[in-house]
Scaffold this active site. Structure first.
Site, mmCIF file in Angstrom:
data_model
loop_
_atom_site.group_PDB
_atom_site.id
_atom_site.type_symbol
_atom_site.label_atom_id
_atom_site.label_comp_id
_atom_site.label_asym_id
_atom_site.label_seq_id
_atom_site.Cartn_x
_atom_site.Cartn_y
_atom_site.Cartn_z
ATOM 1 N N ARG A 74 -7.976 -1.256 8.583
ATOM 2 C CA ARG A 74 -9.196 -0.508 8.261
ATOM 3 C C ARG A 74 -9.820 0.189 9.474
ATOM 4 N NH1 ARG A 74 -13.203 -3.242 3.871
ATOM 5 N NH2 ARG A 74 -13.968 -1.362 2.900
ATOM 6 N N GLN A 103 0.831 -1.202 0.000
ATOM 7 C CA GLN A 103 0.000 0.000 0.000
ATOM 8 C C GLN A 103 0.867 1.255 0.000
ATOM 9 O OE1 GLN A 103 -2.778 -1.950 3.258
ATOM 10 N NE2 GLN A 103 -3.489 0.129 2.888
ATOM 11 N N PHE A 159 -7.869 1.994 11.505
ATOM 12 C CA PHE A 159 -6.599 2.478 12.035
ATOM 13 C C PHE A 159 -6.700 2.990 13.480
ATOM 14 C CE2 PHE A 159 -2.722 5.139 11.915
ATOM 15 C CZ PHE A 159 -1.889 4.385 11.127
ATOM 16 N N GLU A 179 -12.726 3.345 4.946
ATOM 17 C CA GLU A 179 -12.747 2.799 6.300
ATOM 18 C C GLU A 179 -14.041 3.025 7.085
ATOM 19 O OE1 GLU A 179 -9.058 5.078 6.813
ATOM 20 O OE2 GLU A 179 -8.378 3.387 8.029
ATOM 21 N N PHE A 184 -6.121 -3.780 3.299
ATOM 22 C CA PHE A 184 -6.862 -3.506 4.537
ATOM 23 C C PHE A 184 -5.978 -2.916 5.640
ATOM 24 C CE2 PHE A 184 -8.979 -7.239 2.526
ATOM 25 C CZ PHE A 184 -10.115 -6.575 2.085
ATOM 26 N N ARG A 213 -5.208 7.846 16.570
ATOM 27 C CA ARG A 213 -6.532 7.817 15.938
ATOM 28 C C ARG A 213 -7.572 7.226 16.895
ATOM 29 N NH1 ARG A 213 -9.052 8.639 10.814
ATOM 30 N NH2 ARG A 213 -7.177 9.678 10.129
ATOM 31 N N ALA A 268 -5.711 5.642 5.295
ATOM 32 C CA ALA A 268 -6.532 6.676 5.922
ATOM 33 C C ALA A 268 -7.714 7.056 5.025
ATOM 34 C CB ALA A 268 -5.693 7.910 6.277
HETATM 35 N N1 MTE Z 1 -11.370 -2.365 0.001
HETATM 36 C C1 MTE Z 1 -10.895 -3.490 -0.572
HETATM 37 N N2 MTE Z 1 -11.636 -4.146 -1.467
HETATM 38 N N3 MTE Z 1 -9.650 -3.965 -0.251
HETATM 39 C C2 MTE Z 1 -8.860 -3.333 0.673
HETATM 40 O O1 MTE Z 1 -7.742 -3.779 0.941
HETATM 41 N N4 MTE Z 1 -8.632 -1.438 2.257
HETATM 42 C C3 MTE Z 1 -9.349 -0.474 3.089
HETATM 43 C C4 MTE Z 1 -10.332 0.326 2.247
HETATM 44 N N5 MTE Z 1 -11.127 -0.543 1.432
HETATM 45 C C5 MTE Z 1 -9.355 -2.150 1.302
HETATM 46 C C6 MTE Z 1 -10.637 -1.684 0.902
HETATM 47 C C7 MTE Z 1 -8.478 0.457 3.783
HETATM 48 S S1 MTE Z 1 -7.756 -0.039 5.222
HETATM 49 C C8 MTE Z 1 -8.270 1.732 3.342
HETATM 50 S S2 MTE Z 1 -7.353 2.838 4.219
HETATM 51 C C9 MTE Z 1 -8.827 2.209 2.069
HETATM 52 O O2 MTE Z 1 -9.588 1.192 1.397
HETATM 53 C C10 MTE Z 1 -7.679 2.666 1.191
HETATM 54 O O3 MTE Z 1 -8.085 3.072 -0.062
HETATM 55 P P1 MTE Z 1 -8.674 4.523 -0.362
HETATM 56 O O4 MTE Z 1 -7.832 5.509 0.355
HETATM 57 O O5 MTE Z 1 -8.555 4.621 -1.827
HETATM 58 O O6 MTE Z 1 -10.084 4.491 0.132
HETATM 59 MO MO1 MOS Z 2 -6.088 1.701 5.928
HETATM 60 S S1 MOS Z 2 -5.984 0.892 7.808
HETATM 61 O O1 MOS Z 2 -5.603 3.288 6.545
HETATM 62 O O2 MOS Z 2 -4.686 1.099 5.223
#
Ligand code: MTE
Ligand code: MOS
Length: 757
Positions: free
Chosen positions: A351, A206, A353, A707, A237, A319, A519
């Site tokens: 997710r 990530q 955090f 999240e 995640f 957080r 985030a």
């Molecule tokens: N959705 C899917 N399908 N797979 C993932 O790994 N990670 C989550 C969320 N949704 C995740 C997900 C987490 S922890 C975060 S922080 C955000 O997606 C990150 O992506 P974004 O900033 O584009 O929303």
């Molecule tokens: Mo999401 S826990 O901020 O990668």
């Protein structure tokens, strides 16, 4: 409306689109990092040599027998590190440790022609460890005063005065579990070295920039010698925000030393026992309410179980502190935070955090004390919502607090809660052995990285001579649909059809110095940057257009611009304005805005077993003006189910006995670690996006979605609590374990029944 948030007519953002790679995902054609191995000749495979003790000193490491195993090419140990022997950003994570810090800690890695040879080579390595006492649970760590990192305290108002106003004071302790990410794609890196010794690491990460930083530190080279690419992830995640770096570094060292490509992919068992998880927490609290049910004071201590090293524990804790309030006004508050150091994997982002952990403490308090106050839990929650002009305990004004009530009221109305609550009561009156519960909970979640510097994003947009567009941005795709949204943003800004725009994989040599895709801010940051790049190109094209003698379509305009020697590509940049944060005093304006939502869940519990089913879920969630409604609804559904998994099913068990297996994770596979599956899906699942929800501070009026929906799942846990309470007399307060597994629910039912005795 701001320039950033304003949408043109016929915008492509806001249209319902499937995920940009949905076809590839469902047909199996999508390439993940490990799929590249078959396309890379001469790849070596890495396998760890792991210590089977929770804590101890390495007294002997003899790798020579590994070389007798056919196919073994090289064994990597601490002696092979050209740069810094550390995999973390806090310099507390030796890549090759001499002190074993958790059960299954890797101390060396074997490289071989195939995985089986590497495994046999690892088994042949002679490793001796002198065991040391190990702290496994958070309570053991607290007792031993084993802490690490900062100990921030969040404070506002006057606690003594607050408690003096209180008509009711309650105290409690709540220890709740973490969560395994269980992304479908386990950690994976593939490292190559070119003819100049430059390193190219394909990695399921990530945070490609930080992977690049750590790899370059470990190799002792400049960042420009290391390029990291992430094609996509099969889920992250949060588990791939910091944790991939060390594995990438091992692969990179191997590639440097052997000159051959090195693949390091953890199998499921290794991934689950070696990589960090959501932090479990210990919370002790004292809370004061007026007789009307208004919260007047909260005094709490939150201890995050950090595992063996800091990793992201400090920001996770921050957080958590920033979300203890959830959607509620708490005038007088003091929450002390600390991070336990224990002999487990190094717990990390997941997710939410830390937000979910902070909010769970508050929701647990409200669920527990409502019966004691004689106020229905939903009423108690509703009474304490933030209202206009109020600020969070860390000093930030809560903008749009009315959206909490809007989401809530819509759930109430469309979920027909008045009627169904009455039905639940009737049902419970007529069924001594089965009870139903129906609970509604709100979410308020702050968007932006607390650490202000991370709130920047970059993009690189190319318009080719033929009018086709290629975009690159700093965010990574992990299934959340970021790339889909970025394609929509580019097409909207440039005013071209979606099929003229293509997106290239995330690479550190295309967009440098990126932040983690985390985030939930991926679309805010990278969307702002993509838009900026497109606008730069448009501004140049405007001049070409003005010079033209006739009306030109996009392709002709681009063609003319090229012939006129006008630059057709641009680097875009975005920084979130108006943020401030002082971590030492836990004060500031860390969030650009808050995402809101509400969920109501109805469950049915079997009194003989504690087994339960989720009958119906109704959600209204605020994503601003959605960039991509199908993607957002998918995020809400997925986040909710993942949250329900954490709160009600998923049970990490470490061996806490005094046997030699002390500290071993007992739940190492899907067979023993219960994940939500189709059978746990709500029978009825209604998700709506809050309408008229424009957000001025973000790209095209949208809000982050990744999240916040996870925390809508508190409604499941609270519904279970209410169903369990229904086995006892009116006014029964139920303590529920975290996770509230069927077994835990059974014990809660038993306790409620005993209350009748
Ligand atoms: N959705 C899917 N399908 N797979 C993932 O790994 N990670 C989550 C969320 N949704 C995740 C997900 C987490 S922890 C975060 S922080 C955000 O997606 C990150 O992506 P974004 O900033 O584009 O929303
Ligand atoms: Mo999401 S826990 O901020 O990668």
């Amino acid at each position: 409306m701001s320039v950033l948030s304003q949408r043109p007519a016929n915008a492509i953002v806001g249209q319902e689109m499937p995920h940009e790679a949905a076809n590839l995902h469902v047909t199996g054609a999508a390439l993940y990092t490990d799929d590249l191995v078959g396309r890379t000749a001469g790849t070596l495979h890495a396998y760890p040599v792991r210590a089977e003790v929770a804590h101890g000193m390495v007294t002997k490491l003899d790798v020579t027998p590994a070389y007798d195993v056919p196919g073994v090419v090289r064994v990597l140990t601490g002696d092979d590190v050209p740069g810094v022997n550390d995999a973390g950003a806090k310099h507390d994570e030796p890549l090759f440790p001499t002190e074993v810090m958790f059960y299954g800690h890797a101390v060396a890695w074997v490289l071989a022609e195939d995985l089986e040879a590497a495994r046999k080579g690892a088994a042949a390595v002679v490793l001796e460890v002198d065991p040391l006492p190990a702290l496994i649970t958070v309570t053991e760590a607290i007792k031993a005063e084993s802490f690490q990192g900062a100990r921030p305290t969040l404070e506002r108002g006057d606690l003594d005065a607050g408690f003096a106003q209180a008509d009711h004071v309650f105290e409690g302790v709540f220890e709740f579990a973490g969560q395994e990410h269980f992304y479908l794609e386990t950690h994976c890196s593939l490292a190559l070295v070119d003819e100049n010794g430059q390193v190219f690491v394909q990695c399921s990460t990530q945070h490609p920039t930080e992977t690049q930083d750590i790899v370059s530190h470990v190799l002792g080279v400049d960042a420009h010698e290391v390029t990291v690419q992430c094609l996509r992830m099969g889920g992250g995640f949060g588990g791939k925000e910091m944790q991939p770096h060390g594995f990438a570094a091992i692969a990179a060292i191997g590639a440097k030393l052997t000159g051959r490509p090195v693949r390091l992919r953890l199998n499921r068992n290794q991934d689950i026992t070696m990589s960090g998880k959501r932090h479990g927490f210990h919370a002790s609290w004292k809370v004061g309410f007026t007789c009307e049910g208004k919260i007047v004071a909260l005094d709490a201590t939150l201890t995050a179980d950090g595992g063996w090293s800091l990793d992201l524990s400090e920001p996770v804790l921050a957080r958590a502190l920033c979300h203890v309030d959830n959607a509620y006004w708490v005038p007088n508050i003091k929450v002390a935070g600390r991070i336990a150091k224990s002999n487990k994997t190094s717990q990390t982002a997941f997710r939410g955090f830390g937000g979910p952990q902070g909010m769970l403490v508050m929701e647990d308090i409200l669920g527990r004390v409502a019966p004691k106050l004689g106020i229905p839990a939903h009423e108690l929650r509703r009474k304490n919502f933030y209202t206009a002009g109020q600020t969070t305990p860390y000093g930030q004004e809560v903008r749009h607090p009315e959206r909490i009530a809007s989401c809530w009221n819509q759930v109430w109305r469309d979920g027909e809660l008045d009627r169904r609550m009455a039905e639940v009561q009737d049902y419970n009156a007529g069924h001594p052995y089965r009870k139903r519960g129906l609970a509604i909970t709100p979410v308020k979640f702050g968007i932006s990285f607390n650490f202000v510097s991370f709130n920047q994003g970059g993009a690189l947009v190319h318009v080719y001579k033929d009018g086709s567009v290629l975009i690159n941005h700093g965010g990574t795709e992990m299934g959340q649909g970021l790339h889909t949204k970025m394609l929509q943003v580019a097409a909207t800004t440039l005013g071209v059809p979606l099929d003229r725009v293509r997106l290239a994989p995330t690479r550190t040599d295309k967009v440098p110095n990126t932040s983690a895709t985390a985030a939930s801010s991926g679309a805010d940051l990278n969307g702002g940057a993509v838009k900026d790049a497109c606008e730069q190109i448009l501004a140049r094209l405007e001049k070409v257009k003005a010079d033209a003698t006739e009306e030109l379509g996009w392709d002709d305009l681009v063609r003319k611009a090229y012939l006129d020697r006008v630059q057709l590509w641009a680097a875009g940049y975005y920084r979130t304005e108006g943020l401030s944060w002082d971590a030492s005093i836990v004060q500031g304006n860390p969030f650009k805005y808050f995402a809101f939502g509400a969920a109501a869940t109805e469950v049915e519990v079997d009194g003989f077993t504690g087994a339960y089913a989720t009958r119906r879920v109704d959600i209204v969630h605020d994503v601003g003006d959605s960039l991509s409604p199908l993607v957002d609804i998918g995020q809400i559904e997925g986040g909710f189910v993942q949250g329900a998994g954490w709160l009600t099913l998923e049970d990490l068990r470490w061996d806490t006995s005094d046997r030699p297996s002390r500290g071993r994770l007992a739940t190492q596979a899907a067979s023993t670690y219960k994940l939500p599956s189709f059978s746990e899906m709500p029978a009825q699942f209604n998700v709506q996006l809050l309408q008229d929800a424009h957000e001025d501070g973000a790209v095209y009026g949208s809000k982050a979605v990744g999240e916040p929906p996870l925390m809508l799942a508190f409604s499941v846990r609270e519904a279970l609590r209410q169903a369990a309470a229904a086995f006892g007399p009116e006014g029964t307060s139920v303590d529920l374990a975290g996770p509230a597994t069927p077994e835990a629910v059974f014990w809660a039912v038993e306790a409620a029944r005993a209350n009748a005795g």
